[in-house]
Design an enzyme around this catalytic site. Sequence first.
Site, short mmCIF file in Angstrom:
data_model
loop_
_atom_site.label_atom_id
_atom_site.label_comp_id
_atom_site.label_asym_id
_atom_site.label_seq_id
_atom_site.Cartn_x
_atom_site.Cartn_y
_atom_site.Cartn_z
N HIS A 146 0.84 -1.21 0.00
CA HIS A 146 0.00 0.00 0.00
C HIS A 146 0.87 1.25 0.00
O HIS A 146 0.67 2.17 -0.82
CB HIS A 146 -0.90 -0.03 1.24
CG HIS A 146 -1.80 1.14 1.37
ND1 HIS A 146 -3.12 1.11 0.98
CD2 HIS A 146 -1.59 2.40 1.87
CE1 HIS A 146 -3.68 2.29 1.22
NE2 HIS A 146 -2.76 3.10 1.76
N GLU A 147 1.86 1.30 0.88
CA GLU A 147 2.70 2.49 0.99
C GLU A 147 3.67 2.62 -0.18
O GLU A 147 4.03 3.73 -0.58
CB GLU A 147 3.47 2.46 2.31
CG GLU A 147 2.58 2.52 3.55
CD GLU A 147 1.70 3.77 3.56
OE1 GLU A 147 2.14 4.82 3.09
OE2 GLU A 147 0.56 3.67 4.05
N HIS A 150 1.81 4.57 -2.74
CA HIS A 150 1.82 6.01 -2.48
C HIS A 150 3.19 6.62 -2.82
O HIS A 150 3.26 7.69 -3.46
CB HIS A 150 1.53 6.28 -1.00
CG HIS A 150 0.10 6.09 -0.61
ND1 HIS A 150 -0.94 6.65 -1.34
CD2 HIS A 150 -0.47 5.43 0.43
CE1 HIS A 150 -2.09 6.33 -0.76
NE2 HIS A 150 -1.83 5.58 0.31
#
Length: 497
Positions: A146-147, A150
């Site tokens: 997920h990160e 980003h």
Amino acid sequence: MIPIPVVVLVLGGWCAVYLADTVLKTSASLRASYEERLAAYGLNVSPFHIRWQTTLFNRLFYAWGRWRPGLLYRWFNLGMVFGIVAMFGSVLLLGKTLVQTLSQMMAETPPAPHDRVLQVVVPGINLPVSQLTYFFGAILVSGVIHEIGHGVAAIREQVRFNGFGIFLFVVYPGAFVDLLTAHLQLVSPVQQLRIFCAGVWHNFVLGVVSLAALFLMPVIMFPFYHTGVGALITEVTEDSPASGPRGLSVGEVVTGLQDCAVGNVEDWHYCLGMISRTPQTGYCMSAATLQQFNFPARVYKRLDGSVECCNNESLTDVCFSYGQPESHSLRPQHACLPARRAIEANRVCRRNLDCRGGPLPSLCVTPSLENQTRLIRVKHPPQADMLFVGYPQHLQYTVSLSSFIPRCSFINLDLPVVTETFCKYLISLSGALAVINAVPCFALDGQWILTSFLEATLTSLIVEKQNRELVGFLILLGGSTLLAANVALGLWLVTAR
């Protein structure tokens, strides 16, 4: 429930960490060097929370963010569309889940838990303690992916990337990226959307990849394991009725249950389900053999109406019922017979007509057992068939199997099971993280997705920024309330029942 020693270990560990941190920070001689070491290693310690941040991976992130800009542009545009759709879809899904939870709370006989798409997971209650490693491992992997989404999207949009980190909150692991807020505020709302949606987009992709890996497991494991020839026993619990010298053992391969062939784990569950739903199978026994073993015995009825005719303490004899073909009476006769002699080398049957055509006159003898209890013949060659008397569900829940059989004896039996289980956790947890993070709720990605979406779409309709912020605040308030209601009622439902 979670074992008390585990709870004590977790709480005691955190108390020891907090006490040591407090002593070192208040010590006049050690405080300076301690804080310098924390800063040098990027560590931050607070009650029930440890965070580690580093710049070691910055070059790698920048290499990813500058790789094929055109392809990344299309990739994160897809992610932006997915994130917007997920934001609206998550609200609908949470609304549906809330309605299901309320109806489940009011119903006297609640529906099965798997009927709900989203469920609150509480370790030790609806998550087995033995599965905690998979659970927390999948959470960590999902958080890291997920990160990464980003971080790579931010670099692609020329936002400064300061570092990557991992944290531990109580027992829950997670990850984060540090972006320069000033740069993030300077890019356009559409660019912000690409960055904010990248996390849930990458979680969705991780779930799809895990699902594909799960379906392709036979192909991936083909060089080391073969499938379709039976179900490999990987564990038999100590209190299982299938354990013992004449029972099942780890490493054996089950090829059949009664007359139902078992080629994999799915066949095992299907056969047990079919055996549970259908009447007890009978076996063709010659009339001469039946007469030889049919000794006079006392016959009495159980409370459920079934008949017991074995009045000794033998564990090998079972009461069988049968009907004489020449008799017009509908009342069956009973005989106490050695179970293995009655079953082995005999055809299965449902009635006497199924036993015609043999060299000797035969009758269909059927075990007379208590309601829902079955006599099941488990084939696991080269050992003799195991004869199981009991509830089929006991076999289902106390025997663990795998569809993957090692080609060589030195190959690990548990690797396919571990891989399959971890893939299933990745699918469910990464998918849940994508849905929950997309909810327009305070402190989640959905808050920033909503804000950027409103800035990109409502600027011409609502000119005043203050009014747009008010609209966003009201939506966030509703989304936060919806999410909190689902979590609170879900927790109550799980813990109260």
